[in-house]
Motif scaffolding. Sequence first.
Motif, PDB file in Angstrom:
ATOM      1  N   ALA A 138       0.825  -1.209   0.000  1.00 31.57           N
ATOM      2  CA  ALA A 138       0.000   0.000   0.000  1.00 31.57           C
ATOM      3  C   ALA A 138       0.858   1.258   0.000  1.00 31.57           C
ATOM      4  N   GLY A 139       1.949   1.249   0.768  1.00 32.79           N
ATOM      5  CA  GLY A 139       2.836   2.406   0.798  1.00 32.79           C
ATOM      6  C   GLY A 139       3.448   2.684  -0.565  1.00 32.79           C
ATOM      7  N   ALA A 140       3.910   1.614  -1.234  1.00 36.08           N
ATOM      8  CA  ALA A 140       4.487   1.779  -2.570  1.00 36.08           C
ATOM      9  C   ALA A 140       3.431   2.253  -3.567  1.00 36.08           C
ATOM     10  N   ALA A 141       2.241   1.677  -3.480  1.00 38.79           N
ATOM     11  CA  ALA A 141       1.175   2.019  -4.419  1.00 38.79           C
ATOM     12  C   ALA A 141       0.714   3.460  -4.246  1.00 38.79           C
ATOM     13  N   LEU A 142       0.711   3.951  -3.016  1.00 36.20           N
ATOM     14  CA  LEU A 142       0.237   5.320  -2.778  1.00 36.20           C
ATOM     15  C   LEU A 142       1.117   6.340  -3.490  1.00 36.20           C
ATOM     16  N   THR A 143       2.434   6.251  -3.293  1.00 38.66           N
ATOM     17  CA  THR A 143       3.304   7.232  -3.938  1.00 38.66           C
ATOM     18  C   THR A 143       3.349   7.030  -5.450  1.00 38.66           C
ATOM     19  N   ALA A 144       3.291   5.768  -5.888  1.00 42.10           N
ATOM     20  CA  ALA A 144       3.334   5.501  -7.327  1.00 42.10           C
ATOM     21  C   ALA A 144       2.108   6.047  -8.035  1.00 42.10           C
ATOM     22  N   SER A 145       0.940   5.864  -7.448  1.00 40.63           N
ATOM     23  CA  SER A 145      -0.299   6.237  -8.121  1.00 40.63           C
ATOM     24  C   SER A 145      -0.684   7.696  -7.915  1.00 40.63           C
ATOM     25  N   ALA A 146      -0.337   8.277  -6.774  1.00 42.20           N
ATOM     26  CA  ALA A 146      -0.788   9.639  -6.467  1.00 42.20           C
ATOM     27  C   ALA A 146       0.191  10.716  -6.902  1.00 42.20           C
ATOM     28  N   ALA A 162     -10.336   2.434  12.566  1.00 46.23           N
ATOM     29  CA  ALA A 162      -9.313   1.427  12.284  1.00 46.23           C
ATOM     30  C   ALA A 162      -8.434   1.882  11.128  1.00 46.23           C
ATOM     31  N   PRO A 163      -7.100   1.761  11.247  1.00 44.32           N
ATOM     32  CA  PRO A 163      -6.188   2.223  10.193  1.00 44.32           C
ATOM     33  C   PRO A 163      -6.498   1.628   8.825  1.00 44.32           C
ATOM     34  N   ARG A 164      -6.965   0.369   8.800  1.00 38.05           N
ATOM     35  CA  ARG A 164      -7.207  -0.249   7.490  1.00 38.05           C
ATOM     36  C   ARG A 164      -8.298   0.488   6.716  1.00 38.05           C
ATOM     37  N   HIS A 165      -9.228   1.120   7.435  1.00 40.93           N
ATOM     38  CA  HIS A 165     -10.283   1.872   6.759  1.00 40.93           C
ATOM     39  C   HIS A 165      -9.739   3.182   6.180  1.00 40.93           C
ATOM     40  N   SER A 166      -8.928   3.905   6.985  1.00 35.34           N
ATOM     41  CA  SER A 166      -8.348   5.156   6.489  1.00 35.34           C
ATOM     42  C   SER A 166      -7.452   4.893   5.284  1.00 35.34           C
ATOM     43  N   ILE A 167      -6.618   3.863   5.379  1.00 35.44           N
ATOM     44  CA  ILE A 167      -5.686   3.561   4.289  1.00 35.44           C
ATOM     45  C   ILE A 167      -6.425   2.982   3.089  1.00 35.44           C
ATOM     46  N   GLY A 168      -7.280   1.992   3.345  1.00 38.00           N
ATOM     47  CA  GLY A 168      -7.974   1.321   2.251  1.00 38.00           C
ATOM     48  C   GLY A 168      -8.884   2.249   1.475  1.00 38.00           C
ATOM     49  N   TRP A 169      -9.742   2.977   2.187  1.00 37.59           N
ATOM     50  CA  TRP A 169     -10.654   3.886   1.493  1.00 37.59           C
ATOM     51  C   TRP A 169      -9.904   5.073   0.894  1.00 37.59           C
ATOM     52  N   GLY A 170      -8.803   5.479   1.552  1.00 38.83           N
ATOM     53  CA  GLY A 170      -7.991   6.538   0.980  1.00 38.83           C
ATOM     54  C   GLY A 170      -7.416   6.135  -0.368  1.00 38.83           C
ATOM     55  N   LEU A 171      -6.918   4.902  -0.457  1.00 40.95           N
ATOM     56  CA  LEU A 171      -6.375   4.411  -1.725  1.00 40.95           C
ATOM     57  C   LEU A 171      -7.462   4.263  -2.785  1.00 40.95           C
ATOM     58  N   LEU A 172      -8.644   3.847  -2.380  1.00 38.76           N
ATOM     59  CA  LEU A 172      -9.743   3.748  -3.345  1.00 38.76           C
ATOM     60  C   LEU A 172     -10.104   5.124  -3.901  1.00 38.76           C
ATOM     61  N   VAL A 217      -7.936   7.641  -4.100  1.00 39.24           N
ATOM     62  CA  VAL A 217      -6.816   7.989  -4.989  1.00 39.24           C
ATOM     63  C   VAL A 217      -7.009   7.344  -6.356  1.00 39.24           C
ATOM     64  N   GLY A 218      -7.382   6.057  -6.349  1.00 37.94           N
ATOM     65  CA  GLY A 218      -7.595   5.354  -7.612  1.00 37.94           C
ATOM     66  C   GLY A 218      -8.705   5.980  -8.440  1.00 37.94           C
ATOM     67  N   THR A 219      -9.818   6.294  -7.780  1.00 40.22           N
ATOM     68  CA  THR A 219     -10.935   6.910  -8.495  1.00 40.22           C
ATOM     69  C   THR A 219     -10.560   8.290  -9.017  1.00 40.22           C
ATOM     70  N   GLY A 220      -9.879   9.077  -8.175  1.00 36.95           N
ATOM     71  CA  GLY A 220      -9.471  10.407  -8.597  1.00 36.95           C
ATOM     72  C   GLY A 220      -8.504  10.373  -9.765  1.00 36.95           C
ATOM     73  N   LEU A 265      -6.535   1.234  -6.838  1.00 36.57           N
ATOM     74  CA  LEU A 265      -7.750   0.473  -6.522  1.00 36.57           C
ATOM     75  C   LEU A 265      -7.407  -0.926  -6.012  1.00 36.57           C
ATOM     76  N   ILE A 266      -6.443  -1.574  -6.644  1.00 34.75           N
ATOM     77  CA  ILE A 266      -6.021  -2.907  -6.195  1.00 34.75           C
ATOM     78  C   ILE A 266      -5.446  -2.832  -4.786  1.00 34.75           C
ATOM     79  N   ALA A 267      -4.597  -1.835  -4.542  1.00 33.39           N
ATOM     80  CA  ALA A 267      -3.992  -1.689  -3.216  1.00 33.39           C
ATOM     81  C   ALA A 267      -5.042  -1.395  -2.155  1.00 33.39           C
ATOM     82  N   GLY A 268      -6.004  -0.524  -2.468  1.00 35.51           N
ATOM     83  CA  GLY A 268      -7.056  -0.216  -1.499  1.00 35.51           C
ATOM     84  C   GLY A 268      -7.887  -1.427  -1.155  1.00 35.51           C
TER      85      GLY A 268
END
Length: 510
Positions: free
Chosen positions: A265-273, A321-331, A333-336, A477-480
């Motif tokens: 997730a950390g790698a995907a966030l910087t790569a995608s955003a 829960a952190p998984r919600h902040s990270i997971g939905w945040g990545l979703l 990012v993917g949508t945006g 989206l995959i990472a989220g």
Amino acid sequence: MRRWLPLLAISLSTFMLLVDLTIVSVAAPAIAGALHSSFAALQWSVDLYVLVLAALMMAAGSISDLLGQRRVFVAGLVVFAVASLACGMAPNTAALIAARGVQGLGAAAMYATNAALLGSTYTGRDRSVAFGVWGAANGAAAAAGPILGGLLTEHAGWRAIFLVNLPVAAVAVLIAMRAIAESRGSSGGRVDLPGTAAFTLAATLMVYGLIRAGEHGWTDPATVGVLVAGAAAAAAFVLLERGRTNPMIDLSLFRQPSFSTLMFAGAALTASAFAHLVFVSLWAQSILGLSPMMAGLALTPLAAVAFVVAGAGGRLLHNVAPRHSIGWGLLLVGTGTLLGMLLGPDSGWSVLIPSLCLTGLGVGLASPVLASAALTAAPPHRTGMANAAMNTFRQLGYAIALPLLATVSAGQAEGVLAGSGSFADPGAAAMELTGGAYPELLAQASTGTRAAVEDVLRSAYAAGLDSIFLLSGILALIAGGAVLALVRRSPAPSEQASVPDTVAARGPRG
């Protein structure tokens, strides 16, 4: 207010080192003109910085456990400042690239100690606030790089984008020496030099192979050889780490689905955003003809939204829960990022506002929680290692994504140019176009064909950007989805009393 001085020093350092990831992007045309450099060469001024930062992060974390986290943090600030001065005074591209590598060394020392220093300095709700503010610096910095780069390049020259680091580093050093207490981790042992060398070699060869693939193609023998050598170095790294009592990274951590997924997730966030912002900035300057300042300001929505959301998240999402902040945040990012595909050949910069805002919202939700979640996913004696590993994967995501997206973008543009029949060598033209040479390519057209060539070039660049947005969006989206499905629920607040203080060095809990 004195209790927040350590947070100020740490956040300043984080903002400064992460801004330098993307600040070069908007200044690239000015640097290329002044130093007579190509886009491929300038790409190394970004990638070498990120590679050194990522490769030495875990080693810096181990050193800080042995020598003291504040000591390593201050040393990193000093090295970063000296290297920034060398960047600002660079007489040629080679000197700039070398100085950027040294900058990465200083950045690794700073970034590897940030979360650990916050965890040892703050407790309770203050810790949540501290991680929220630090997360805001993380979330906004990479997006703010092009904005600051544009302002400084236009009004003070490209060298100012590096020289501005000097006063910031000086302030951070003074505060750190007076307000931050020394602390050490509990990992013990020696620094893993063989593992660090193997990891650095593997990362460098893989990134170089990706850059070379963009220039010479995937079937080029030298490209294949470099990528194979990178894979061999990665295999050697794994074998070395398995046989060491004090490894750079404890590979057994990756047996835990939560830890492995968070690294991805950390790698995907910087790569995608963030990686695609380099190409958006080049598009804004070369296709739209915006000035460096205006090209940077066009990206303001992402930085502004990320900063506000991340800053508020420490308080408002304390029990989520952190998984919600990270997971939905990545979703988000993917949508945006996928919304960026609305950009067409004749679009203006405003078409990207919804994409940038939604991506910024996702970054603001996910960034502050990643570091703290990684600490919780590791045992107490591996917290320094877990923090360094998360930061390493975040930077590797950017370093790998940049040349990969450049290759994909050029490939898509080449297809459009080849179909038009307007260019004798569409591959070379595509490389020049996606590197920001649209005005030069257009100037080569005859008066009678100028309008047709302009349409083809704009269509080709838009097609390249669409491929970048598509890949970035799918990755996020995959990472989220993976985070929501695989990251386990963290201990509830009532259970945290039994968790060692170093492990509880995190922001939101749930």
